[in-house]
Design an enzyme around this catalytic site. Structure first.
Site, mmCIF file in Angstrom:
data_model
loop_
_atom_site.group_PDB
_atom_site.id
_atom_site.type_symbol
_atom_site.label_atom_id
_atom_site.label_comp_id
_atom_site.label_asym_id
_atom_site.label_seq_id
_atom_site.Cartn_x
_atom_site.Cartn_y
_atom_site.Cartn_z
ATOM 1 C CE LYS A 23 -1.752 -10.939 -29.579
ATOM 2 N NZ LYS A 23 -1.825 -10.899 -28.140
HETATM 3 C C1 PLP Z 1 -1.882 -10.208 -26.852
HETATM 4 C C2 PLP Z 1 -0.766 -10.121 -25.900
HETATM 5 C C3 PLP Z 1 -0.930 -10.378 -24.538
HETATM 6 C C4 PLP Z 1 -2.262 -10.545 -23.869
HETATM 7 O O1 PLP Z 1 -3.062 -11.517 -24.415
HETATM 8 P P1 PLP Z 1 -4.664 -11.411 -24.278
HETATM 9 O O2 PLP Z 1 -5.098 -12.763 -24.744
HETATM 10 O O3 PLP Z 1 -5.107 -10.294 -25.167
HETATM 11 O O4 PLP Z 1 -4.986 -11.168 -22.860
HETATM 12 C C5 PLP Z 1 0.197 -10.363 -23.730
HETATM 13 N N1 PLP Z 1 1.409 -10.097 -24.225
HETATM 14 C C6 PLP Z 1 1.601 -9.818 -25.527
HETATM 15 C C7 PLP Z 1 2.982 -9.551 -26.010
HETATM 16 C C8 PLP Z 1 0.521 -9.803 -26.402
HETATM 17 O O5 PLP Z 1 0.706 -9.496 -27.685
#
Ligand code: PLP
Length: 361
Positions: A174
Site C-alpha cells: 500500500k
Molecule cells: C488491502 C486492502 C484492504 C485490507 O487491508 P489489510 O491491511 O490487508 O487488512 C481492504 N480494502 C482494500 C481495497 C484493500 O486493498
C-alpha cells in the site's frame, strides 16, 4: 521477479523503529499517538485512529457507525473481500453496485435509495466521486486502502469531506507501510471515541471509581497497533508525497510506452484530482496466457480483483453474472502491471517489452 508492488524501507525508517525498541514502550503508546497526529494532519481530518490492519479499520468503522443485523451495506464488486466482509463482521448484509467502466469505481449514480451504508472504494487510487451520489445512505465509509496521498477538489482523500470515515491499510504494497496496519480518519468526535473504544476491548476508564477502574461498555477487540509499527508509519508518511509523484511519473510512462499495444489503459484522474496510482491495472486480451507468460518471464503481475460475488462466501448475495455486466467485462481482461516507487525505468521497460512480445508475437 519484478513485483507488482513493494515497500520502500530506508535507513531512517530502520532508525525510527530501533529507537522504539530501545525505549520501554512497545505496544500502543506515544508513537501511536504521534502517528495518529501525523496522519490526521496529512489527511486534513480532525481525528485518526490506528488499527492493526486495514481489515480491522473497516470492521471498527462498521461497528462504530452502529451497523448491525438488518442493515444493508453496498460496496463495489471490484475490491478486496474485506470491503464487503466488514458488513458481515457486524451482522449486516453486504450488497453490490456495479462499476463504471470509465473509472472502475462503483457507480455512485446507481446507488439505490434505502441503503444503510456505503463502503466507497477508491479503486487503484483513483478517488471515487462522492459528489455524484444518487442517494446518500445514513453511513458513508471510504475504503481508502489504495488512496492515501490522492486528492480531489475537496482536498486530500481521508479528510472525509463527503463521508463519515475513511479507512486506510498499511500493508507493504500500500502507499505507506507499517508491516501490517491500518487507520480510520474522521471529523466526528463521537465516532473517534467509539473507534478507540472498539480497538481496546470496549473499555472506558472510570477514574471516579479509582485510578485502576474501567468499564467494559461494549464488545470490542484488541486491534491496537504497536508503537514499533507506528514509528515506521510516521517515518514512511514523510516520504509519501515523493512516492505519489514517482507513481504518477511511472503511470505516464506506461501510458506512452503502451500506447501502440492492444491494451485498455486504466482511467486517468480528471482535472483537479491527483491519482494515488496504487495499481496500474490494464485490460488485455487472453488474460490467462498473458498472465502466465509474464510470470514465467519474472514479471510479478497480479489481478485486482476476483469480483466479490464470484467467491463462494458471497454466493448468497444472489448476484448472477448478468446482474453486474460492467465488472464481468472488465474483470475478464484485468491485469495489474508492476508499479511502486522503487520500480526503475529499466525494469518498467522490461515489463513493457515482455508484454509486447506476448501481445504482438
Ligand atoms: C488491502 C486492502 C484492504 C485490507 O487491508 P489489510 O491491511 O490487508 O487488512 C481492504 N480494502 C482494500 C481495497 C484493500 O486493498
Amino acid at each position: 521477479m519484478i513485483r507488482y508492488g513493494s515497500q520502500q524501507i530506508d535507513e531512517d525508517d530502520i532508525a525510527a523503529v530501533v529507537e522504539v525498541l530501545r525505549g520501554d514502550w512497545l505496544t500502543q503508546g506515544p508513537a501511536v499517538e504521534r502517528f495518529e497526529q501525523d496522519l490526521a494532519a496529512r489527511c486534513e481530518a480532525r481525528h485518526a485512529v490506528a488499527f492493526t490492519s486495514g481489515t480491522a479499520a473497516l470492521h471498527a468503522a462498521a461497528a462504530a457507525a452502529g451497523l448491525g443485523p438488518g442493515d444493508r451495506v453496498a460496496t463495489s464488486p471490484l475490491t478486496f473481500s474485506a470491503s464487503a466482509a466488514c458488513a458481515k463482521y457486524v451482522g449486516a448484509t453486504p450488497t453490490l453496485v456495479d462499476i463504471d467502466p470509465a473509472t472502475l469505481n462503483l457507480r455512485v449514480d446507481a446507488v439505490p435509495d434505502g441503503l444503510d451504508a456505503l463502503v466507497a472504494v477508491h479503486y487503484a487510487g483513483l478517488p471515487i466521486d462522492l459528489s455524484g451520489l444518487a442517494h446518500r445512505p445514513r453511513v458513508v465509509i471510504e475504503d481508502a486502502a489504495h488512496a492515501l496521498g490522492a486528492r480531489t477538489p475537496d482536498g486530500p482523500v481521508g479528510n472525509c469531506a463527503r463521508s463519515d470515515m475513511a479507512c486506510f491499510s498499511f500493508h507493504p504494497v500500500k502507499p505507506i507501510t507499517t508491516g501490517e496496519g491500518g487507520a480510520v480518519t474522521t471529523n466526528d468526535g463521537a465516532l473517534a471515541e467509539a473507534l478507540r473504544r472498539f480497538r481496546n476491548h470496549g473499555t472506558v476508564p472510570t477514574p471516579a471509581q479509582g485510578g485502576w477502574a474501567y468499564e467494559v461498555r461494549s464488545l470490542g477487540l484488541n486491534y491496537r497497533l504497536p508503537d514499533i509499527q507506528a514509528a515506521l508509519g510516521s517515518s514512511q508518511l514523510r516520504k509519501l508525497e515523493g512516492w505519489i509523484i514517482r507513481r504518477n511519473d511511472l503511470a505516464s510512462r506506461y501510458r506512452s510506452l503502451l500506447s501502440e499495444l492492444p491494451v485498455v489503459l486504466p482511467p486517468a484522474a480528471p482535472e483537479g484530482h491527483l491519482h494515488g496510482y496504487h495499481l496500474f491495472a490494464v485490460q488485455v486480451p487472453e488474460r490467462r496466457r498473458i498472465f502466465d507468460g509474464l510470470r514465467a518471464a519474472g514479471i510479478g503481475v497480479q489481478v485486482h480483483y476476483v469480483p466479490i460475488h464470484h467467491h463462494p462466501l458471497y454466493a448468497d448475495l444472489g448476484f448472477e453474472p448478468d446482474d453486474l455486466p460492467a465488472v464481468e467485462r472488465v474483470y475478464a481482461g484485468l491485469l495489474s502491471l508492476p508499479l511502486h516507487p522503487g520500480l526503475s525505468d529499466a525494469d518498467q521497460d522490461r515489463v513493457v517489452a515482455e508484454l509486447a512480445r506476448l501481445l504482438v508475437p
